[in-house]
Design a protein around this motif. Structure first.
Motif, PDB file in Angstrom:
ATOM      1  N   ASP A 209       6.046  21.428 -18.131  1.00 42.17           N
ATOM      2  CA  ASP A 209       7.438  21.293 -17.679  1.00 42.17           C
ATOM      3  C   ASP A 209       7.887  19.844 -17.875  1.00 42.17           C
ATOM      4  O   ASP A 209       7.998  19.075 -16.921  1.00 42.17           O
ATOM      5  N   PRO A 210       8.151  19.450 -19.117  1.00 39.49           N
ATOM      6  CA  PRO A 210       8.475  18.052 -19.404  1.00 39.49           C
ATOM      7  C   PRO A 210       9.717  17.532 -18.695  1.00 39.49           C
ATOM      8  O   PRO A 210       9.792  16.359 -18.358  1.00 39.49           O
ATOM      9  N   GLU A 211      10.678  18.404 -18.429  1.00 34.75           N
ATOM     10  CA  GLU A 211      11.894  17.950 -17.741  1.00 34.75           C
ATOM     11  C   GLU A 211      11.580  17.521 -16.310  1.00 34.75           C
ATOM     12  O   GLU A 211      12.087  16.504 -15.820  1.00 34.75           O
ATOM     13  N   GLN A 212      10.734  18.284 -15.616  1.00 36.11           N
ATOM     14  CA  GLN A 212      10.348  17.899 -14.271  1.00 36.11           C
ATOM     15  C   GLN A 212       9.464  16.645 -14.294  1.00 36.11           C
ATOM     16  O   GLN A 212       9.569  15.783 -13.415  1.00 36.11           O
ATOM     17  N   ALA A 213       8.593  16.548 -15.302  1.00 36.30           N
ATOM     18  CA  ALA A 213       7.784  15.339 -15.450  1.00 36.30           C
ATOM     19  C   ALA A 213       8.686  14.124 -15.625  1.00 36.30           C
ATOM     20  O   ALA A 213       8.438  13.061 -15.048  1.00 36.30           O
ATOM     21  N   TYR A 214       9.738  14.306 -16.408  1.00 38.99           N
ATOM     22  CA  TYR A 214      10.702  13.210 -16.614  1.00 38.99           C
ATOM     23  C   TYR A 214      11.364  12.815 -15.300  1.00 38.99           C
ATOM     24  O   TYR A 214      11.542  11.623 -15.015  1.00 38.99           O
ATOM     25  N   ALA A 215      11.713  13.809 -14.459  1.00 38.79           N
ATOM     26  CA  ALA A 215      12.342  13.512 -13.167  1.00 38.79           C
ATOM     27  C   ALA A 215      11.407  12.683 -12.287  1.00 38.79           C
ATOM     28  O   ALA A 215      11.837  11.716 -11.641  1.00 38.79           O
ATOM     29  N   TYR A 216      10.137  13.048 -12.254  1.00 43.25           N
ATOM     30  CA  TYR A 216       9.168  12.277 -11.469  1.00 43.25           C
ATOM     31  C   TYR A 216       9.000  10.863 -12.030  1.00 43.25           C
ATOM     32  O   TYR A 216       8.860   9.893 -11.288  1.00 43.25           O
ATOM     33  N   SER A 217       9.034  10.755 -13.352  1.00 47.20           N
ATOM     34  CA  SER A 217       8.862   9.429 -13.961  1.00 47.20           C
ATOM     35  C   SER A 217      10.016   8.502 -13.599  1.00 47.20           C
ATOM     36  O   SER A 217       9.825   7.294 -13.425  1.00 47.20           O
ATOM     37  N   ARG A 218      11.213   9.067 -13.466  1.00 45.43           N
ATOM     38  CA  ARG A 218      12.371   8.244 -13.109  1.00 45.43           C
ATOM     39  C   ARG A 218      12.240   7.721 -11.678  1.00 45.43           C
ATOM     40  O   ARG A 218      12.656   6.605 -11.380  1.00 45.43           O
ATOM     41  N   ILE A 219      11.661   8.531 -10.803  1.00 45.91           N
ATOM     42  CA  ILE A 219      11.443   8.074  -9.433  1.00 45.91           C
ATOM     43  C   ILE A 219      10.433   6.931  -9.420  1.00 45.91           C
ATOM     44  O   ILE A 219      10.638   5.896  -8.785  1.00 45.91           O
ATOM     45  N   ALA A 220       9.317   7.113 -10.159  1.00 43.28           N
ATOM     46  CA  ALA A 220       8.305   6.055 -10.228  1.00 43.28           C
ATOM     47  C   ALA A 220       8.896   4.788 -10.822  1.00 43.28           C
ATOM     48  O   ALA A 220       8.593   3.671 -10.369  1.00 43.28           O
ATOM     49  N   LEU A 221       9.749   4.952 -11.807  1.00 42.04           N
ATOM     50  CA  LEU A 221      10.375   3.804 -12.456  1.00 42.04           C
ATOM     51  C   LEU A 221      11.300   3.062 -11.497  1.00 42.04           C
ATOM     52  O   LEU A 221      11.350   1.825 -11.488  1.00 42.04           O
ATOM     53  N   ARG A 222      12.010   3.817 -10.679  1.00 46.34           N
ATOM     54  CA  ARG A 222      12.892   3.193  -9.704  1.00 46.34           C
ATOM     55  C   ARG A 222      12.092   2.413  -8.654  1.00 46.34           C
ATOM     56  O   ARG A 222      12.534   1.374  -8.163  1.00 46.34           O
ATOM     57  N   LEU A 223      10.901   2.906  -8.344  1.00 51.41           N
ATOM     58  CA  LEU A 223      10.071   2.265  -7.319  1.00 51.41           C
ATOM     59  C   LEU A 223       9.339   1.033  -7.836  1.00 51.41           C
ATOM     60  O   LEU A 223       9.134   0.067  -7.093  1.00 51.41           O
ATOM     61  N   ALA A 224       8.908   1.060  -9.095  1.00 55.46           N
ATOM     62  CA  ALA A 224       8.041  -0.026  -9.579  1.00 55.46           C
ATOM     63  C   ALA A 224       8.217  -0.236 -11.077  1.00 55.46           C
ATOM     64  O   ALA A 224       7.318   0.031 -11.876  1.00 55.46           O
ATOM     65  N   SER A 225       9.362  -0.730 -11.475  1.00 54.96           N
ATOM     66  CA  SER A 225       9.652  -0.887 -12.899  1.00 54.96           C
ATOM     67  C   SER A 225       8.896  -2.039 -13.548  1.00 54.96           C
ATOM     68  O   SER A 225       8.906  -2.168 -14.769  1.00 54.96           O
ATOM     69  N   ARG A 226       8.252  -2.886 -12.751  1.00 54.80           N
ATOM     70  CA  ARG A 226       7.503  -4.003 -13.329  1.00 54.80           C
ATOM     71  C   ARG A 226       6.013  -3.707 -13.478  1.00 54.80           C
ATOM     72  O   ARG A 226       5.230  -4.608 -13.764  1.00 54.80           O
ATOM     73  N   VAL A 227       5.639  -2.455 -13.292  1.00 58.01           N
ATOM     74  CA  VAL A 227       4.255  -2.041 -13.478  1.00 58.01           C
ATOM     75  C   VAL A 227       4.126  -1.393 -14.856  1.00 58.01           C
ATOM     76  O   VAL A 227       4.841  -0.433 -15.174  1.00 58.01           O
TER      77      VAL A 227
ATOM     78  N   LYS B 269       0.809  -1.220   0.000  1.00 57.06           N
ATOM     79  CA  LYS B 269       0.000   0.000   0.000  1.00 57.06           C
ATOM     80  C   LYS B 269       0.841   1.268   0.000  1.00 57.06           C
ATOM     81  O   LYS B 269       0.614   2.187  -0.807  1.00 57.06           O
ATOM     82  N   THR B 270       1.804   1.362   0.885  1.00 60.52           N
ATOM     83  CA  THR B 270       2.620   2.579   0.982  1.00 60.52           C
ATOM     84  C   THR B 270       3.399   2.828  -0.305  1.00 60.52           C
ATOM     85  O   THR B 270       3.466   3.953  -0.807  1.00 60.52           O
ATOM     86  N   LEU B 271       3.958   1.767  -0.861  1.00 63.19           N
ATOM     87  CA  LEU B 271       4.696   1.889  -2.113  1.00 63.19           C
ATOM     88  C   LEU B 271       3.772   2.293  -3.253  1.00 63.19           C
ATOM     89  O   LEU B 271       4.110   3.145  -4.076  1.00 63.19           O
ATOM     90  N   ALA B 272       2.591   1.686  -3.295  1.00 68.27           N
ATOM     91  CA  ALA B 272       1.632   2.018  -4.352  1.00 68.27           C
ATOM     92  C   ALA B 272       1.243   3.493  -4.286  1.00 68.27           C
ATOM     93  O   ALA B 272       1.095   4.159  -5.322  1.00 68.27           O
ATOM     94  N   GLU B 273       1.094   4.014  -3.090  1.00 66.53           N
ATOM     95  CA  GLU B 273       0.750   5.434  -2.937  1.00 66.53           C
ATOM     96  C   GLU B 273       1.879   6.327  -3.417  1.00 66.53           C
ATOM     97  O   GLU B 273       1.643   7.357  -4.062  1.00 66.53           O
ATOM     98  N   ASP B 274       3.110   5.960  -3.104  1.00 64.65           N
ATOM     99  CA  ASP B 274       4.261   6.738  -3.566  1.00 64.65           C
ATOM    100  C   ASP B 274       4.353   6.733  -5.093  1.00 64.65           C
ATOM    101  O   ASP B 274       4.606   7.767  -5.717  1.00 64.65           O
ATOM    102  N   VAL B 275       4.142   5.572  -5.679  1.00 64.64           N
ATOM    103  CA  VAL B 275       4.182   5.462  -7.134  1.00 64.64           C
ATOM    104  C   VAL B 275       3.073   6.296  -7.759  1.00 64.64           C
ATOM    105  O   VAL B 275       3.307   7.059  -8.712  1.00 64.64           O
ATOM    106  N   ALA B 276       1.873   6.181  -7.222  1.00 67.06           N
ATOM    107  CA  ALA B 276       0.737   6.928  -7.765  1.00 67.06           C
ATOM    108  C   ALA B 276       0.972   8.428  -7.677  1.00 67.06           C
ATOM    109  O   ALA B 276       0.646   9.178  -8.609  1.00 67.06           O
ATOM    110  N   ARG B 277       1.561   8.875  -6.561  1.00 70.20           N
ATOM    111  CA  ARG B 277       1.821  10.302  -6.384  1.00 70.20           C
ATOM    112  C   ARG B 277       2.784  10.816  -7.462  1.00 70.20           C
ATOM    113  O   ARG B 277       2.594  11.906  -8.020  1.00 70.20           O
ATOM    114  N   ASN B 278       3.779  10.038  -7.781  1.00 71.24           N
ATOM    115  CA  ASN B 278       4.732  10.449  -8.825  1.00 71.24           C
ATOM    116  C   ASN B 278       4.103  10.408 -10.213  1.00 71.24           C
ATOM    117  O   ASN B 278       4.381  11.271 -11.051  1.00 71.24           O
ATOM    118  N   LEU B 279       3.244   9.434 -10.484  1.00 68.53           N
ATOM    119  CA  LEU B 279       2.587   9.362 -11.781  1.00 68.53           C
ATOM    120  C   LEU B 279       1.630  10.541 -11.985  1.00 68.53           C
ATOM    121  O   LEU B 279       1.489  11.049 -13.101  1.00 68.53           O
TER     122      LEU B 279
END
Length: 266
Positions: free
Chosen positions: A25-43, A5-15
């Protein structure tokens, strides 16, 4: 794939931040996407969001890798047109054309098929085949009087191709038709039409403002870069503080699955 649950919330917040910032601001969007990717790359949704964020920043090789990963996970064909456009971005229009002839195109919905037609026409233009690009865009969707979400972009692409072919009168007509369909002003068809008609716009108000306001020195490039680095560091630090041991366990086997392709063409 199910996440704690906690991880899913973190991922959702970044998405959510990716979706919110990708246009402004595509560069900042890209930064958030990298965080989400680091957290859940199999989603699959994470890989798709990372692909669009990379695409928005013209990191086409990386975007293509993410789209391919998302497609493998879902088995869908929705990403086929944007994958083909990544091939164009990488300077491989012939691959985009090959994709336009694959069976996957027939499985796309109407919007997807129109998008694929736009990509194929763009690939033709990349190869210097302007007349073929014009023919590619000629379709029932172009001829229809019905206004659909894709109508303005399709008409605009057709008008632009006509102008590139030296068919100015026809281009003027289709830029006019684009304006009729472009209620949200998503294209610059009105400016293109005015340019063809020899109309010039003067921003008198803007000139007055420039005279009244004192000039302010621009910030050094180094300072701007430092600010961007600080923002991205703060984003990652905030998320890391919220992640529990379950997130660490998930990351251990998620990171091995991520393809790391760098951008090739801006």
């Amino acid at each position: 794939m199910s996440l704690p649950k906690t991880l899913a919330e973190d991922v959702a917040r970044n998405l959510v931040m990716v979706a919110k910032l990708i246009d402004e601001d595509p560069e900042q969007a890209y930064a958030y996407s990298r965080i989400a990717l680091r957290l859940a790359s199999r989603v699959a949704a994470v890989r798709e969001a990372a692909g669009f964020a990379a695409y928005a920043t013209q990191k086409y090789a990386e975007a293509l890798a993410e789209f391919r990963a998302a497609r493998r996970m879902t088995g869908g064909v929705d990403l086929w047109p944007v994958m083909a456009d990544c091939e164009r971005g990488l300077g491989r229009p012939e691959r985009a054309m090959a994709m336009a002839g694959e069976p996957e195109v027939q499985k796309l919905d109407k919007a997807g098929q129109v998008e694929m037609r736009l990509v194929a026409a763009g690939a033709r233009r990349d190869m210097g085949q302007i007349d073929a690009a014009i023919v590619t865009l000629q379709s029932p969707e172009l001829a229809s009087n019905s206004i659909q979400p894709w109508t303005a972009r399709l008409r605009y692409a057709y008008a632009d191709a006509l102008l590139s072919a030296g068919r100015e009168d026809e281009a003027r007509e289709w830029f006019g038709k684009t304006i009729e369909a472009d209620k949200d002003g998503s294209t610059d068809a009105s400016d293109r039409l005015a340019e063809l008609d020899g109309v010039e716009f003067v921003d008198a108000m803007g000139e007055d403002d420039d005279e009244d306001e004192p000039e302010t020195p621009a910030a050094p490039a180094e300072a701007e870069a430092d600010v961007d680095d600080d923002i991205e560091a703060d984003i990652e630090a905030d998320v890391d503080d919220d992640i529990d041991a379950d997130a660490d366990d998930t990351n251990d086997h998620d990171t091995d699955d991520h393809d790391k392709n760098g951008p090739d063409k801006a």
